[in-house]
Structure formats: structure tokens, C-alpha cells
Write an enzyme that holds these catalytic residues in place. Structure first.
Site, PDB file in Angstrom:
ATOM      1  NE  ARG A 286      -4.321  -0.957  -0.186  1.00 35.04           N
ATOM      2  CZ  ARG A 286      -4.446  -1.823  -1.177  1.00 35.04           C
ATOM      3  NH1 ARG A 286      -3.440  -2.041  -1.997  1.00 35.04           N
ATOM      4  NH2 ARG A 286      -5.567  -2.471  -1.358  1.00 35.04           N
TER       5      ARG A 286
ATOM      6  CD  GLU B 131      -2.372   3.794  -6.067  1.00 32.06           C
ATOM      7  OE1 GLU B 131      -1.430   3.211  -5.540  1.00 32.06           O
ATOM      8  OE2 GLU B 131      -3.442   3.216  -6.395  1.00 32.06           O
TER       9      GLU B 131
ATOM     10  CG  HIS C 244      -2.631  -0.158  -7.466  1.00 31.43           C
ATOM     11  ND1 HIS C 244      -3.038   0.548  -6.355  1.00 31.43           N
ATOM     12  CD2 HIS C 244      -2.773  -1.466  -7.134  1.00 31.43           C
ATOM     13  CE1 HIS C 244      -3.426  -0.298  -5.411  1.00 31.43           C
ATOM     14  NE2 HIS C 244      -3.277  -1.530  -5.871  1.00 31.43           N
TER      15      HIS C 244
END
Length: 320
Positions: free
Chosen positions: A232, A261, A280
């Protein structure tokens, strides 16, 4: 017919949910609390991505909600305790992308160690020299430090067995004997920072792990250390990491997750020669996406039928 609201995210296969659920499945933008409340009003189920804030205020406002189904592993964007207080079940999909994230972790690590991206950029700019990046060191006999020793970290260890490296790990919820069975030495977090040549983050984001990689942690690492984060973004103090990369406190970082993000153009870690950032994407393969959506549908279907979903999150879990 029950109403199911799904976040507008391409990882969530809405057509599959519509095919498998006897429900009215709608797509909505869910990037802030107001949007979630408005979209999920009257809904029985909410299928969410990593950017959907399912806070106590949101849950208190959704009287008809039965389940929040996270399309992914991490649940740090969901207030699990508040959900329990409101009688709402929370689910995730814990191991749909274990192989993918482990492989991505190893790829980022090896790219950072061998400076592959830096070499590629140099060649694109007209260069052609092995000496044009930072110093490259042999992988054999180095030490990998795993922060958390869950399924993904264990798979990383498996994938790196052929590289003749030592592996140490920090995880307060896994005992030393269990780690030893995987040929991994259990250490304290401070010892891991001091001994590891490579530090790989796999911990969940909680109050105790938020920005655990701060200036002090980075200062404790070796100056040739490589930091990889496929866990994370919130595990890392990003400004402290930028400073450490700039002044040589550590050598490089490979990141698949960021605190915000997508990042803005001014993000401190985007564009550095010694920092690789991927969007990601560690979870992604076509097979993983299929498995994810099958599990999400099964979780929602069970909840709407009054059954316990296969991947229910226990609100009393120690690490929450």
C-alpha cells in the site's frame, strides 16, 4: 430486485456481475464520500475499488446496505468496525493475484538491482555504456527483508529461491517456527532495516503501519538498499523516500502503489532515475481479473441470500 452499485473501475467486470447476480447492477463514480452516499442510496450491495472511501459517515447513511464487497485484497479504504456496527458485511478477495503480485515484486526488485530501466532510458537517449548508471552489485549472497509474511511475501520467497539469497522477515502475527519451515529467519523490524540489502513491503495499511517507512527507517537501511512496495502506498512517507533517494541514503526504489493514485505531475517520486513507478498493476493478469470477479460475485450473491460470504472479513481480526 435488489440494487447493486459497482465502482467505475475497469478491474470490476460489471457484465459478469449482471450475468451472475439476480440484481440490478449499476455503475457509479465513487471517488468521494458524497458520491458514494448518493450512488449507494437504497442499494443492498456496494462493490468497491481501492479508491472508494467507505467511511463511518457513509455507512451510517446507507440503511439498506448489506455488504461492501472489495474488489481486491486491501480493505484500508473501508471502516470495517463501523460496517459491523451497522450490520454490514465486508468482504475482500484475498488470494486471487498472489502469483501476479509476487512476480511483479521480483520484477521491480531485479529491475532496480540491475538498473534495467535506467539502461533503457540511456539507450533511447543515444547512450551505450554499462557504466552509465549507478553501481550494480551481485545478487547472490544478498539479504532480502520481507515486511509481513503473508501469502504474497511467501510466494516472493519461493520465486527467489534460485538466486542464493538469505531471507529474513518481520511479522508480529507469524511465529519463528513457521518462518523457519520456509527457510526464513524471523527478525525485529529494526534488525530487518539494518541487515537487508532489499526491503519488500507486503503489510496491510493500518494505524500502526501507516508511513512505517519514514526518515528514521530509511536512515537505518544500507546505502545500497533497494526498497520495493507492492503493498500500500500509505506504508511509505513519500517525501522522506524522495529525500533518501536524492541524497543516497538508499540506492533505489520500485513502487507499484502510491499514497495518491493516480499521482499528479508534481509527485515527488515520479520521474526519478532511481525510482521505478508502475500504475498499481501488480495484481493484473487476465486470469487474475477473471478470478477476482468470480469471487466478488460469489461474495455478493451469498450476502444477498442471507448467507455468510466465502471471504467475509472478521471485524475482530487482530491486524485491523
Amino acid at each position: 430486485m435488489e440494487r447493486v452499485v459497482a465502482s467505475d473501475d475497469p478491474m470490476i467486470a460489471v457484465d459478469r456481475l449482471r450475468a451472475e447476480l439476480d440484481a440490478d447492477v449499476v455503475v457509479a463514480e465513487t471517488d468521494d464520500e458524497d458520491a458514494v452516499r448518493d450512488a449507494a442510496a437504497g442499494a443492498a450491495a456496494l462493490v468497491v475499488d481501492v479508491n472508494t472511501p467507505v467511511t463511518a459517515a457513509v455507512l451510517d447513511a446507507l440503511d439498506d446496505l448489506q455488504i461492501v464487497a472489495r474488489a481486491g485484497v486491501g480493505i484500508d479504504n473501508i471502516d470495517v468496525s463501523a460496517a459491523a456496527d451497522n450490520g454490514v458485511t465486508v468482504t475482500n478477495v484475498p488470494e486471487y493475484c498472489t502469483d501476479e503480485v509476487a512476480t511483479h515484486t521480483v520484477t521491480l526488485l531485479l529491475d532496480c538491482v540491475r538498473t534495467l530501466t535506467a539502461y533503457d532510458r540511456d539507450v533511447r537517449d543515444g547512450g551505450w555504456g554499462w557504466e552509465r548508471t549507478r553501481p550494480v552489485h551481485r545478487v547472490r549472497d544478498r539479504t532480502l527483508g520481507l515486511v509481513s509474511f503473508g501469502p504474497i511475501a511467501r510466494r516472493v520467497r519461493d520465486q527467489l529461491r534460485g538466486f542464493d539469497i538469505d531471507v529474513i522477515a518481520y511479522d508480529p502475527y507469524v511465529d519463528a517456527e513457521e518462518m523457519a519451515e520456509a527457510d526464513v529467519e524471523k527478525v525485529t523490524l529494526g534488525t530487518l532495516y539494518e541487515r537487508a540489502d532489499y526491503v519488500s513491503l507486503h503489510a496491510p495499511l493500518t494505524e500502526s503501519t501507516a508511513e512505517m517507512i519514514d526518515a528514521d527507517a530509511l536512515a537505518a537501511m544500507r546505502d545500497h538498499a533497494v526498497l520495493v512496495n507492492t503493498g500500500r502506498g500509505g506504508l511509505v512517507d513519500e517525501r522522506a523516500l524522495r529525500a533518501a533517494l536524492d541524497d543516497g541514503t538508499i540506492a533505489a526504489a520500485g513502487l507499484d502503489v502510491l499514497g495518491e493514485e493516480p499521482p499528479t505531475a508534481a509527485h515527488p517520486l515520479v520521474g526519478l532515475d532511481n525510482c521505478i513507478v508502475t500504475p498499481h498493476a501488480a495484481w493484473y493478469s487476465e486470469e487474475a481479473r477473471d478470478d477476482l470477479n468470480a469471487a466478488v460475485a460469489a461474495n455478493v450473491e451469498a450476502a444477498l441470500a442471507g448467507e455468510t460470504p466465502p471471504n467475509r472479513i472478521d471485524p475482530e481480526t487482530d491486524w485491523l
